[in-house]
Design a protein around this motif. Sequence first.
Motif, PDB file in Angstrom:
ATOM      1  N   LEU A   1       0.781  -1.135  -0.181  1.00 49.73           N
ATOM      2  CA  LEU A   1      -0.108   0.009  -0.016  1.00 49.73           C
ATOM      3  C   LEU A   1       0.816   1.248   0.169  1.00 49.73           C
ATOM      4  CD1 LEU A   1      -2.584  -1.114   2.491  1.00 49.73           C
ATOM      5  CD2 LEU A   1      -3.094  -0.740   0.104  1.00 49.73           C
ATOM      6  N   THR A   2       2.012   1.231   0.688  1.00 53.10           N
ATOM      7  CA  THR A   2       2.847   2.600   0.974  1.00 53.10           C
ATOM      8  C   THR A   2       3.527   2.603  -0.318  1.00 53.10           C
ATOM      9  OG1 THR A   2       4.219   1.147   2.299  1.00 53.10           O
ATOM     10  CG2 THR A   2       2.878   2.556   3.234  1.00 53.10           C
ATOM     11  N   SER A   3       3.799   1.669  -1.072  1.00 52.72           N
ATOM     12  CA  SER A   3       4.655   1.843  -2.395  1.00 52.72           C
ATOM     13  C   SER A   3       3.945   1.809  -3.607  1.00 52.72           C
ATOM     14  CB  SER A   3       5.953   0.661  -2.271  1.00 52.72           C
ATOM     15  OG  SER A   3       5.404  -0.408  -2.187  1.00 52.72           O
ATOM     16  N   ARG A   4       2.615   2.024  -3.643  1.00 52.52           N
ATOM     17  CA  ARG A   4       1.835   1.619  -4.690  1.00 52.52           C
ATOM     18  C   ARG A   4       2.364   2.684  -5.913  1.00 52.52           C
ATOM     19  NH1 ARG A   4      -2.861   5.259  -4.709  1.00 52.52           N
ATOM     20  NH2 ARG A   4      -2.463   6.928  -3.161  1.00 52.52           N
ATOM     21  N   ASN A   5       2.057   2.378  -6.898  1.00 55.41           N
ATOM     22  CA  ASN A   5       2.457   3.038  -8.111  1.00 55.41           C
ATOM     23  C   ASN A   5       2.073   4.461  -8.475  1.00 55.41           C
ATOM     24  OD1 ASN A   5       2.362   3.760 -11.106  1.00 55.41           O
ATOM     25  ND2 ASN A   5       2.827   1.752 -11.699  1.00 55.41           N
ATOM     26  N   SER A   6       2.852   5.337  -8.863  1.00 57.34           N
ATOM     27  CA  SER A   6       2.639   6.650  -8.695  1.00 57.34           C
ATOM     28  C   SER A   6       1.602   7.092  -9.885  1.00 57.34           C
ATOM     29  CB  SER A   6       3.671   7.527  -8.953  1.00 57.34           C
ATOM     30  OG  SER A   6       4.337   7.334 -10.102  1.00 57.34           O
ATOM     31  N   GLU A   7       1.505   6.066 -11.007  1.00 58.24           N
ATOM     32  CA  GLU A   7       0.508   6.302 -11.947  1.00 58.24           C
ATOM     33  C   GLU A   7      -0.612   6.328 -11.565  1.00 58.24           C
ATOM     34  OE1 GLU A   7      -0.286   7.066 -16.082  1.00 58.24           O
ATOM     35  OE2 GLU A   7       1.571   7.005 -14.941  1.00 58.24           O
ATOM     36  N   LEU A   8      -1.082   5.210 -10.441  1.00 55.10           N
ATOM     37  CA  LEU A   8      -2.355   5.088  -9.864  1.00 55.10           C
ATOM     38  C   LEU A   8      -2.666   6.469  -9.261  1.00 55.10           C
ATOM     39  CD1 LEU A   8      -2.164   1.456  -8.442  1.00 55.10           C
ATOM     40  CD2 LEU A   8      -3.970   2.410  -9.776  1.00 55.10           C
ATOM     41  N   ARG A   9      -1.958   6.811  -8.354  1.00 56.25           N
ATOM     42  CA  ARG A   9      -2.092   7.920  -7.593  1.00 56.25           C
ATOM     43  C   ARG A   9      -2.556   9.114  -8.563  1.00 56.25           C
ATOM     44  NH1 ARG A   9       2.315   9.085  -5.185  1.00 56.25           N
ATOM     45  NH2 ARG A   9       1.762   7.496  -3.463  1.00 56.25           N
TER      46      ARG A   9
ATOM     47  N   TYR B   1     -10.881   3.283  -5.293  1.00 56.68           N
ATOM     48  CA  TYR B   1     -11.128   4.134  -4.104  1.00 56.68           C
ATOM     49  C   TYR B   1     -10.685   3.549  -2.686  1.00 56.68           C
ATOM     50  CZ  TYR B   1     -12.218   8.758  -6.074  1.00 56.68           C
ATOM     51  OH  TYR B   1     -12.078   9.789  -6.860  1.00 56.68           O
ATOM     52  N   ALA B   2     -10.982   2.132  -2.592  1.00 59.22           N
ATOM     53  CA  ALA B   2     -10.820   1.476  -1.402  1.00 59.22           C
ATOM     54  C   ALA B   2      -9.295   1.392  -1.001  1.00 59.22           C
ATOM     55  CB  ALA B   2     -11.352  -0.008  -1.378  1.00 59.22           C
ATOM     56  N   SER B   3      -8.634   1.383  -1.887  1.00 57.79           N
ATOM     57  CA  SER B   3      -7.068   1.086  -1.685  1.00 57.79           C
ATOM     58  C   SER B   3      -6.690   2.624  -1.342  1.00 57.79           C
ATOM     59  CB  SER B   3      -6.336   0.578  -2.988  1.00 57.79           C
ATOM     60  OG  SER B   3      -6.495   1.483  -3.786  1.00 57.79           O
ATOM     61  N   TRP B   4      -7.279   3.529  -1.995  1.00 54.36           N
ATOM     62  CA  TRP B   4      -6.804   5.029  -1.800  1.00 54.36           C
ATOM     63  C   TRP B   4      -7.142   5.294  -0.204  1.00 54.36           C
ATOM     64  CZ3 TRP B   4      -8.882   9.865  -4.460  1.00 54.36           C
ATOM     65  CH2 TRP B   4      -8.144  11.054  -4.079  1.00 54.36           C
ATOM     66  N   TRP B   5      -8.313   4.732   0.446  1.00 53.26           N
ATOM     67  CA  TRP B   5      -8.573   5.031   1.784  1.00 53.26           C
ATOM     68  C   TRP B   5      -7.499   4.497   2.535  1.00 53.26           C
ATOM     69  CZ3 TRP B   5      -9.254   1.578   5.791  1.00 53.26           C
ATOM     70  CH2 TRP B   5      -9.842   2.214   6.974  1.00 53.26           C
ATOM     71  N   ALA B   6      -6.996   3.346   2.462  1.00 52.55           N
ATOM     72  CA  ALA B   6      -5.806   2.759   3.145  1.00 52.55           C
ATOM     73  C   ALA B   6      -4.682   3.473   2.991  1.00 52.55           C
ATOM     74  CB  ALA B   6      -5.761   1.344   2.678  1.00 52.55           C
ATOM     75  N   SER B   7      -4.084   3.658   1.727  1.00 44.50           N
ATOM     76  CA  SER B   7      -2.734   4.103   1.487  1.00 44.50           C
ATOM     77  C   SER B   7      -2.782   5.588   2.034  1.00 44.50           C
ATOM     78  CB  SER B   7      -2.358   4.128   0.172  1.00 44.50           C
ATOM     79  OG  SER B   7      -3.414   4.882  -0.752  1.00 44.50           O
ATOM     80  N   HIS B   8      -4.010   6.372   2.082  1.00 41.13           N
ATOM     81  CA  HIS B   8      -4.205   7.695   2.522  1.00 41.13           C
ATOM     82  C   HIS B   8      -3.418   7.793   3.841  1.00 41.13           C
ATOM     83  CE1 HIS B   8      -5.698  11.287   4.135  1.00 41.13           C
ATOM     84  NE2 HIS B   8      -5.517  11.805   3.169  1.00 41.13           N
TER      85      HIS B   8
END
Length: 577
Positions: A102-110, A469-476
């Motif tokens: 989660l913390t190293s997720r792709n910058s393209e996704l963000r 968006y679910a993964s964004w909730w966690a990574s945020h």
Amino acid sequence: MAKAFFRLQKFLRRTQFLLFFLTAAYLMAGSLLLLQRTRLVIQQGSRGTPANQALPVLEEMTRVGIIDPRTLQSPRPGARLLVGTDALQEPALDQRHSPHWLTSRNSELRQLRRRWFHHFSSDQEPLQTAGLKAMKHTTEHKGTYMGCFTHDSRERTLKGAVFYDLRKMTVAHCQEACAERAYSYAGLAYGAECYCGNTLPAAASKPEECNSECKGEKGSVCGGVNRLSVYRVEELRAGARRRRNVIYRGCFRAPENLTDTFPASLIQPNLTVEMCSEFCSKKEFPLAVIRGQECYCGYPTGRFPLRDGTDGLRCSGTHNASSAAEGKYCLVYQTPVQDTRCTDRKFLTTKSKVFVALSSFPGAGNTWARHLIEHATGYYTGSYYFDGALYNKGFKGEKDHWRSRRTICVKTHESGKTEIEMFDSAILLIRNPYKSLMAEFNRKYAGHLGYATDRNWKSKEWPDFVNSYASWWASHVLEWLKYGKRLLIVHYEDLKQSLIPKLKEMVEFLNVTVTEDRLLCVENNRDGNFKRSGAKQKNFEPFTQEMKDLINRYILTVDEALRGRNFSGLPREYVPR
């Protein structure tokens, strides 16, 4: 000599033509490239991305190890998520849902999610009502114009309700708002601000000093700089409409000395709720308190905080002076009058030395938290973005540059390392992901105050939205825990349940001192103008079991990360349902 000059002139003409041709070709090529890129961005908006256009992103995700290359060989048809639905569903669970992933997720996704979010945050009106914007407001104001008066923001005469509409304010709109709340006068200032009250301002001004045109009505005057255009509001047609705005607050133990606690009182045989409410509204008090034949008017205070309600049966005889309760309890009603002890706000007079973020995932209650902070501290909050709908409703910090340091804190949904490290400290607001996802989906399709339709929930957009968006909730949360310098964790549910204690913590974190009465005023105005209206769908469950499994794993990951940083874990209601 003449021949040579003629040849030179002919050569220059050809060269000029050639340069013109090359310049035109260059501009055309650039325009085509720009159009192609624009088309790609649009396709990556709310409609999602067709499978063939998602492949470059999937290949990039394969390169950094987020998905298995084999998933590219047989993609499922019809996926319209920005990065492909399969990309967020197929990887091995133990690898994908670890904090490292989660913390190293792709910058393209963000970046792609951010584009999707900003595409909708720029919308100022619900999509369903977009056609209404073209309609011209033709209602004529019927009140009597009383004149132009001086407007002192510190000592206002019209100190009842306050409304802002920095885009569509009209004289009729202001009059109607004041009439619905039982006020006698409506005053307009700065072309966009509406003030209500029952006492006419004392200091008259020259008519020409009221020279600001109404923002929503060309040719009409809405006050001026420190000047009010005041109208007497027409009486409402039916008393029932006024009664509708009276809210029952509950049964409370009466203070020892009612006369000292409440500034105004009335003794009336056969006293009714309507009589007491109307009397207190005329006196411009937000509370109407009834004990037997006695009516009292006032505010929530330290002596009477409205925190510990009691069984309603204890008040069943309060209309009878010889009740069994012997006058120890009273009925409390909220009148149409707004509690304005905490509505005045301003920008910081000197630049803040500490740059504070109010960070949350979209749909986690950031706007509500800003409302509470602004009214508690008396200072505007800023925003990393610009939302015209919020600015029009009085969040003036929306237009101020987010790095100006003139606001008490700055709203942000960003979660990148660079964006986080720009702030000295942050209030991190966390909400149940199930509620957050639904709230953001509602905002996306129906604006800040509406609900998405049944058709929206049943569309392909909803599962795509959840998967992204679910993964964004966690990574945020995880990335703010990792890079945030000084954090105050606030759970939305705790703030809602224990408003005063939690708001005190937030205000102290912002290094602002506030009075108990101001906090009680905030509690009295806790919902503000941003509570969703309309009918909720009862027993509505938009989440499939597959969605729940995905979200529950993120909840456990975030809960573990919070405890690892010595914060309290997530509230119990988050954990798997």
